[in-house]
Design a protein around this motif. Sequence first.
Motif, PDB file in Angstrom:
ATOM      1  N   ASP A 100     -26.247 -40.493 -56.122  1.00  0.00           N
ATOM      2  CA  ASP A 100     -25.808 -41.070 -54.765  1.00  0.00           C
ATOM      3  C   ASP A 100     -27.170 -40.825 -54.032  1.00  0.00           C
ATOM      4  N   GLY A 101     -28.332 -39.638 -54.369  1.00  0.00           N
ATOM      5  CA  GLY A 101     -29.348 -39.423 -53.371  1.00  0.00           C
ATOM      6  C   GLY A 101     -30.149 -38.703 -54.133  1.00  0.00           C
ATOM      7  N   SER A 102     -31.533 -38.867 -53.685  1.00  0.00           N
ATOM      8  CA  SER A 102     -32.546 -38.169 -54.321  1.00  0.00           C
ATOM      9  C   SER A 102     -33.754 -37.863 -53.432  1.00  0.00           C
ATOM     10  N   LEU A 103     -34.092 -36.639 -53.411  1.00  0.00           N
ATOM     11  CA  LEU A 103     -35.510 -36.300 -52.464  1.00  0.00           C
ATOM     12  C   LEU A 103     -36.528 -35.310 -53.324  1.00  0.00           C
ATOM     13  N   LEU A 104     -37.765 -35.244 -52.677  1.00  0.00           N
ATOM     14  CA  LEU A 104     -38.563 -34.352 -53.401  1.00  0.00           C
ATOM     15  C   LEU A 104     -38.265 -32.918 -52.740  1.00  0.00           C
ATOM     16  N   LYS A 105     -38.425 -31.887 -53.924  1.00  0.00           N
ATOM     17  CA  LYS A 105     -38.231 -30.512 -53.698  1.00  0.00           C
ATOM     18  C   LYS A 105     -39.195 -30.202 -52.340  1.00  0.00           C
ATOM     19  N   SER A 106     -40.177 -30.879 -52.194  1.00  0.00           N
ATOM     20  CA  SER A 106     -41.014 -30.533 -50.825  1.00  0.00           C
ATOM     21  C   SER A 106     -40.261 -31.130 -49.705  1.00  0.00           C
ATOM     22  N   ASN A 107     -39.562 -31.780 -49.864  1.00  0.00           N
ATOM     23  CA  ASN A 107     -38.665 -32.226 -48.577  1.00  0.00           C
ATOM     24  C   ASN A 107     -37.428 -31.822 -48.314  1.00  0.00           C
ATOM     25  N   THR A 108     -37.019 -30.558 -48.683  1.00  0.00           N
ATOM     26  CA  THR A 108     -35.568 -30.033 -48.521  1.00  0.00           C
ATOM     27  C   THR A 108     -35.385 -29.380 -47.415  1.00  0.00           C
ATOM     28  N   GLN A 110     -35.114 -30.590 -43.145  1.00  0.00           N
ATOM     29  CA  GLN A 110     -34.091 -31.443 -42.248  1.00  0.00           C
ATOM     30  C   GLN A 110     -33.669 -32.575 -43.409  1.00  0.00           C
ATOM     31  N   GLU A 111     -34.625 -32.936 -44.049  1.00  0.00           N
ATOM     32  CA  GLU A 111     -34.177 -34.386 -45.234  1.00  0.00           C
ATOM     33  C   GLU A 111     -32.789 -33.787 -45.988  1.00  0.00           C
ATOM     34  N   LEU A 112     -32.790 -32.778 -46.116  1.00  0.00           N
ATOM     35  CA  LEU A 112     -31.605 -32.055 -47.069  1.00  0.00           C
ATOM     36  C   LEU A 112     -30.219 -32.336 -46.414  1.00  0.00           C
ATOM     37  N   LYS A 113     -30.544 -32.015 -45.074  1.00  0.00           N
ATOM     38  CA  LYS A 113     -29.242 -31.894 -44.127  1.00  0.00           C
ATOM     39  C   LYS A 113     -28.896 -33.371 -44.060  1.00  0.00           C
ATOM     40  N   GLU A 114     -29.829 -34.173 -43.929  1.00  0.00           N
ATOM     41  CA  GLU A 114     -29.467 -35.914 -43.603  1.00  0.00           C
ATOM     42  C   GLU A 114     -28.970 -36.427 -45.000  1.00  0.00           C
ATOM     43  N   ALA A 115     -29.568 -35.995 -45.993  1.00  0.00           N
ATOM     44  CA  ALA A 115     -28.980 -36.491 -47.477  1.00  0.00           C
ATOM     45  C   ALA A 115     -27.676 -36.200 -47.739  1.00  0.00           C
ATOM     46  N   ILE A 116     -27.279 -34.973 -47.153  1.00  0.00           N
ATOM     47  CA  ILE A 116     -25.924 -34.600 -47.577  1.00  0.00           C
ATOM     48  C   ILE A 116     -25.008 -35.446 -46.790  1.00  0.00           C
ATOM     49  N   TYR A 117     -25.493 -35.334 -45.335  1.00  0.00           N
ATOM     50  CA  TYR A 117     -24.537 -36.115 -44.471  1.00  0.00           C
ATOM     51  C   TYR A 117     -24.215 -37.583 -45.012  1.00  0.00           C
ATOM     52  N   HIS A 120     -22.138 -38.002 -48.287  1.00  0.00           N
ATOM     53  CA  HIS A 120     -20.732 -37.665 -47.867  1.00  0.00           C
ATOM     54  C   HIS A 120     -20.111 -38.875 -47.348  1.00  0.00           C
ATOM     55  N   SER A 121     -20.696 -39.433 -46.344  1.00  0.00           N
ATOM     56  CA  SER A 121     -20.156 -40.797 -45.659  1.00  0.00           C
ATOM     57  C   SER A 121     -20.202 -41.829 -46.331  1.00  0.00           C
ATOM     58  N   GLY A 122     -20.637 -41.791 -47.748  1.00  0.00           N
ATOM     59  CA  GLY A 122     -20.520 -42.824 -48.569  1.00  0.00           C
ATOM     60  C   GLY A 122     -21.778 -43.922 -48.753  1.00  0.00           C
ATOM     61  N   LYS A 123     -22.696 -43.483 -48.045  1.00  0.00           N
ATOM     62  CA  LYS A 123     -23.930 -44.203 -48.341  1.00  0.00           C
ATOM     63  C   LYS A 123     -24.897 -43.412 -49.305  1.00  0.00           C
ATOM     64  N   SER A 124     -26.136 -44.245 -49.535  1.00  0.00           N
ATOM     65  CA  SER A 124     -26.885 -43.575 -50.410  1.00  0.00           C
ATOM     66  C   SER A 124     -28.070 -43.112 -49.760  1.00  0.00           C
ATOM     67  N   TYR A 125     -28.911 -42.066 -50.269  1.00  0.00           N
ATOM     68  CA  TYR A 125     -30.123 -41.537 -49.578  1.00  0.00           C
ATOM     69  C   TYR A 125     -31.240 -41.313 -50.605  1.00  0.00           C
TER      70      TYR A 125
END
Length: 204
Positions: A100-108, A110-117, A120-125
């Motif tokens: 559902d989503g991916s981000l770099l470890k260097s961006n964990t 605020q980005e991680l919180k946004e990715a989880i939200y 969870h809402s059914g969108k991709s990140y």
Amino acid sequence: MKIKVLLADDHAIVIEGLKAVLSAHPEIDVCGEAHNGKEVLDFLDTHYADVVVLDINMPVMDGLTCARKIRQKHQRVKIIVLTMYAQKSFIEEMLRIGIDGSLLKSNTGQELKEAIYRVHSGKSYYDMVHTFDDASNTVSQYKLGDREIEIIKLLAEGLTSTEIADKLFIAESTVKTHRRNILRKTELHNTSQLIQFALNQGII
């Protein structure tokens, strides 16, 4: 209702860092932690989680293999993969798996919180995809030398250190030194992970 998140990384310090980041958000509940893909699957067999945050490189079972199995057994669970590798080839593989989503470890942060939200809402990140490099940049990114690339390719063919030494007319100890240096540069743990890395990066 809180979003239940399972964190998976083989480095305890990374998990503690992720927990510290997420603890600032009362809507998120870190419901468990795992240190390899098998522990993730064992947890999901007996506990509920909305989102799993997976490191790609873990012992016993890596993140991508784990993600495939989650998709087979626990379709409702959302998956976010953390990676050190800024490569578009990873995105292509993740999309094939259904991550559902991916981000770099260097961006964990605020980005991680946004990715989880978001997931969870059914969108991709995959918002960081535009910053990911082409596979051709792998060699320079990890400062791999020509000899190291050659050894990676021979390892992928199944050759032992002794066989590689014979083929390249160098000492076996030199091959072993190259292998250690390659694993150090790529921050991998073993040859199996290295070969998977090489496949994903287009080296082999």
